[in-house]
Design an enzyme around this catalytic site. Structure first.
Site, mmCIF file in Angstrom:
data_model
loop_
_atom_site.group_PDB
_atom_site.id
_atom_site.type_symbol
_atom_site.label_atom_id
_atom_site.label_comp_id
_atom_site.label_asym_id
_atom_site.label_seq_id
_atom_site.Cartn_x
_atom_site.Cartn_y
_atom_site.Cartn_z
ATOM 1 N N ASN A 33 -26.094 -8.903 1.135
ATOM 2 C CA ASN A 33 -26.862 -9.547 2.126
ATOM 3 C C ASN A 33 -26.341 -10.891 2.129
ATOM 4 O OD1 ASN A 33 -28.628 -9.872 4.047
ATOM 5 N ND2 ASN A 33 -30.173 -10.915 2.585
ATOM 6 N N ALA B 186 -20.574 -22.401 7.254
ATOM 7 C CA ALA B 186 -20.555 -22.378 5.914
ATOM 8 C C ALA B 186 -20.477 -20.552 5.812
ATOM 9 C CB ALA B 186 -21.464 -23.045 4.894
ATOM 10 N N MET C 96 -31.889 -7.836 10.538
ATOM 11 C CA MET C 96 -33.366 -8.353 10.470
ATOM 12 C C MET C 96 -34.671 -7.519 10.056
ATOM 13 S SD MET C 96 -32.542 -11.562 10.405
ATOM 14 C CE MET C 96 -33.884 -12.347 10.702
ATOM 15 N N ARG C 97 -34.200 -6.301 9.258
ATOM 16 C CA ARG C 97 -34.923 -5.094 9.203
ATOM 17 C C ARG C 97 -35.094 -5.137 7.517
ATOM 18 N NH1 ARG C 97 -38.498 -4.739 12.457
ATOM 19 N NH2 ARG C 97 -39.021 -2.866 11.618
ATOM 20 N N HIS D 234 -27.919 -14.781 3.173
ATOM 21 C CA HIS D 234 -29.223 -15.255 3.676
ATOM 22 C C HIS D 234 -29.076 -16.849 3.684
ATOM 23 C CE1 HIS D 234 -33.479 -15.652 3.659
ATOM 24 N NE2 HIS D 234 -33.441 -16.706 2.818
ATOM 25 N N SER E 157 -22.205 -12.970 14.476
ATOM 26 C CA SER E 157 -20.914 -13.784 14.200
ATOM 27 C C SER E 157 -20.523 -13.756 12.730
ATOM 28 C CB SER E 157 -21.280 -15.477 14.637
ATOM 29 O OG SER E 157 -22.252 -15.664 13.396
HETATM 30 C C1 GAR Z 1 -27.334 -15.658 9.837
HETATM 31 O O1 GAR Z 1 -27.729 -17.158 9.777
HETATM 32 C C2 GAR Z 1 -27.885 -14.888 8.670
HETATM 33 O O2 GAR Z 1 -27.737 -15.654 7.443
HETATM 34 C C3 GAR Z 1 -29.061 -14.722 8.969
HETATM 35 O O3 GAR Z 1 -29.147 -14.602 10.526
HETATM 36 C C4 GAR Z 1 -28.257 -15.224 11.064
HETATM 37 C C5 GAR Z 1 -27.267 -14.127 11.987
HETATM 38 O O4 GAR Z 1 -26.361 -14.651 12.731
HETATM 39 N N1 GAR Z 1 -29.963 -13.753 8.276
HETATM 40 C C6 GAR Z 1 -31.223 -13.711 7.966
HETATM 41 O O5 GAR Z 1 -31.899 -14.887 8.178
HETATM 42 C C7 GAR Z 1 -31.425 -12.484 7.025
HETATM 43 N N2 GAR Z 1 -32.932 -12.560 6.529
HETATM 44 P P1 GAR Z 1 -25.246 -13.834 13.233
HETATM 45 O O6 GAR Z 1 -25.809 -12.475 13.848
HETATM 46 O O7 GAR Z 1 -24.242 -14.758 14.110
HETATM 47 O O8 GAR Z 1 -24.111 -13.435 11.904
#
Ligand code: GAR
Length: 198
Positions: free
Chosen positions: A108, A174, A91-92, A110, A14
């Site tokens: 990135n 957000a 997530m790598r 977070h 997303s």
């Molecule tokens: C998001 O909340 C992002 O901040 C988090 O994964 C989700 C991905 O959602 N990222 C992490 O945790 C990175 N360590 P998305 O695939 O819908 O963008």
């Protein structure tokens, strides 16, 4: 000159969609690749439907060999010639060698107000700590996990009755406002942080 942006995802993508949709008109960047470590990631089909080139390399056969995985993804990346790499739910963990290759050009997002809660389960940790607010951070990637210069933060209130899922959904909204705002500014060469209030 227009910057080329490669977006790395692991799941639904997303944030990737928010970034891709933002890069139109007078925006200083355009998407050149959406890459995933999971060939089944739902975000790949969504990106392809928007006409963005996609590629995937399954990380699983590489086990703990992160450098081997990166060597396999590098030809896809080099062919796309990105100026900027935007990690969006990727997530790598990247190796120091990969980060050095694109030093200062990997962003990135977070889901916490760093330096609070690097790593996983950020929302559960914020709730367990009794925090009154949560949020998300976009930062430049360095070889240290969820560290590096902050390019933007958005704050959201923690509400009575919040669960990790409810808080995550509010933070994700957000994220969709913050990441495009940061990318637009960064691609224009401006590294002043974007600060969005709750
Ligand atoms: C998001 O909340 C992002 O901040 C988090 O994964 C989700 C991905 O959602 N990222 C992490 O945790 C990175 N360590 P998305 O695939 O819908 O963008």
């Amino acid at each position: 000159m227009t910057k080329r942006v490669a977006i790395f995802i692991s799941g639904g993508g997303s944030n990737m969609l928010a970034l891709v949709r933002s890069m139109t008109g007078g925006h200083p960047a355009r998407p050149c690749l959406v890459f995933s470590n999971d060939p089944g990631a739902a975000g790949l089909a969504r990106a392809a439907a928007l006409g963005v080139p996609v590629a995937a390399v399954d990380h699983r056969p590489f086990g703990r060999d992160r450098a081997g995985f990166e060597a396999a993804l590098l030809p896809h990346l080099e062919a796309a010639r990105p100026d900027i790499i935007a990690l969006a739910g990727f997530m790598r963990v990247l190796t120091a060698g990969f980060v050095a290759r694109y030093e200062g050009r990997i962003l990135n997002i977070h889901p916490s107000l760093l330096p609070k809660y690097p790593g996983l389960d950020t929302h559960a940790r914020a709730l367990a700590a009794g925090d009154a607010e949560a949020g998300c951070t976009v930062h430049v990637v360095t070889e240290k996990l969820d560290d590096g210069p902050v390019l933007g933060q958005a704050r959201v209130p923690v509400l009575p009755g919040d669960t990790p899922d409810r808080l995550a959904a509010r933070v994700l909204e957000a994220e969709h406002r913050l990441y495009p705002a940061v990318l637009r500014r960064f691609a224009a060469g401006d590294r002043r942080p974007v600060l969005l209030p709750g």
